[in-house]
Write an enzyme that holds these catalytic residues in place. Structure first.
Site, PDB file in Angstrom:
ATOM      1  N   ALA A  74       0.834  -1.204   0.000  1.00 44.48           N
ATOM      2  CA  ALA A  74       0.000   0.000   0.000  1.00 44.48           C
ATOM      3  C   ALA A  74       0.867   1.251   0.000  1.00 44.48           C
ATOM      4  O   ALA A  74       0.533   2.254  -0.650  1.00 44.48           O
ATOM      5  CB  ALA A  74      -0.923  -0.008   1.218  1.00 44.48           C
ATOM      6  N   TYR A  75       1.980   1.197   0.707  1.00 41.50           N
ATOM      7  CA  TYR A  75       2.908   2.329   0.757  1.00 41.50           C
ATOM      8  C   TYR A  75       3.500   2.604  -0.621  1.00 41.50           C
ATOM      9  O   TYR A  75       3.514   3.749  -1.099  1.00 41.50           O
ATOM     10  CB  TYR A  75       4.007   2.021   1.778  1.00 41.50           C
ATOM     11  CG  TYR A  75       5.165   2.985   1.791  1.00 41.50           C
ATOM     12  CD1 TYR A  75       5.036   4.252   2.355  1.00 41.50           C
ATOM     13  CD2 TYR A  75       6.407   2.615   1.274  1.00 41.50           C
ATOM     14  CE1 TYR A  75       6.110   5.132   2.387  1.00 41.50           C
ATOM     15  CE2 TYR A  75       7.479   3.480   1.300  1.00 41.50           C
ATOM     16  CZ  TYR A  75       7.321   4.740   1.868  1.00 41.50           C
ATOM     17  OH  TYR A  75       8.387   5.610   1.885  1.00 41.50           O
ATOM     18  N   ILE A  76       3.974   1.558  -1.285  1.00 41.76           N
ATOM     19  CA  ILE A  76       4.563   1.726  -2.619  1.00 41.76           C
ATOM     20  C   ILE A  76       3.512   2.201  -3.616  1.00 41.76           C
ATOM     21  O   ILE A  76       3.774   3.072  -4.466  1.00 41.76           O
ATOM     22  CB  ILE A  76       5.220   0.413  -3.087  1.00 41.76           C
ATOM     23  CG1 ILE A  76       6.456   0.104  -2.224  1.00 41.76           C
ATOM     24  CG2 ILE A  76       5.600   0.489  -4.557  1.00 41.76           C
ATOM     25  CD1 ILE A  76       7.546   1.167  -2.275  1.00 41.76           C
TER      26      ILE A  76
END
Length: 217
Positions: free
Chosen positions: A130-132
């Site tokens: 989700a961060y990427i």
């Protein structure tokens, strides 16, 4: 130079605020928690309380009045879930970029992450994925705006002292680590070099002195 820094209490931001203040620039750190103002001020910056998860573009544009540049150094941070990766790492960057356009502040340096720009690798942890994805979306949004943007993707971040040299280049750069202090130093150098506008750059430890690495771009 007056530089507004989103995520003003983050480790990179505090180092950046100190570097800017030491050379006579004015660093303005946006913080969500009023208790963090003292740390920003101790680093030589001016602290402004603003929650980028709830503020409007108009409100943030008012804070940008008189700024020469913007740095997005915010992040949901360790321990946060996938939802906040989207609202902070993507949503706050989009909001800040829109506010910069409204305020007529063209120079925008976005601190992203190595790994952005491509789908997460199979088997990647859900939150990291989700961060990427959030960083990739934030980059894509910024590239579509009428701003003098530079995107910086550091490798794995450490709190070690700055290295003797760096590897700074357009992707792909071999994965590696980089000191937060070197990231802050590179951001200052990028702010000073308008010819880096429109570039996406990756950063890890290397053997090229920092000033030469930026000049070589």
């Amino acid at each position: 130079m007056r530089v507004l820094i989103a995520g003003g209490h983050g480790k990179i931001a505090l180092l950046l605020e100190r570097r800017l203040a030491e050379r006579g620039d004015q660093a303005v750190g946006l913080v969500r928690n009023p208790d963090h103002r003292a740390d920003v001020e101790s680093a030589g910056g001016q602290a402004v309380v603003c929650d980028l998860e709830s503020a409007s573009a108009e409100q943030v544009a008012e804070l940008l009045d008189g700024a020469d540049a913007v740095v997005f150094a915010a992040g949901a941070g360790p321990g946060s879930g996938a939802a906040r990766k989207d609202t902070v790492d993507r949503g706050a960057s989009v909001l800040l970029a829109e506010a910069a356009e409204r305020a007529g502040v063209r120079r925008f340096v976005q601190i992203s992450s190595m790994g952005a720009g491509a789908p997460p690798r199979p088997g990647t942890d859900e939150v990291w994925a989700a961060y990427i994805a959030a960083k990739t979306a934030a980059e894509d949004d910024l590239r579509g705006r009428d701003l003098d943007w530079t995107i910086l993707r550091p490798g794995g971040l450490t709190d070690e002292p700055g290295a003797a040299g760096v590897l700074l280049a357009p992707p792909p750069v071999p994965r590696g680590k980089v000191a937060r202090d070197d990231v802050a130093a590179v951001v200052v150098a990028l702010l000073d070099e308008p010819r880096t506008a429109g570039m996406t750059l990756e950063l890890v430890e290397g053997d090229v002195p920092l000033d030469r690495a930026v000049q070589a771009l």
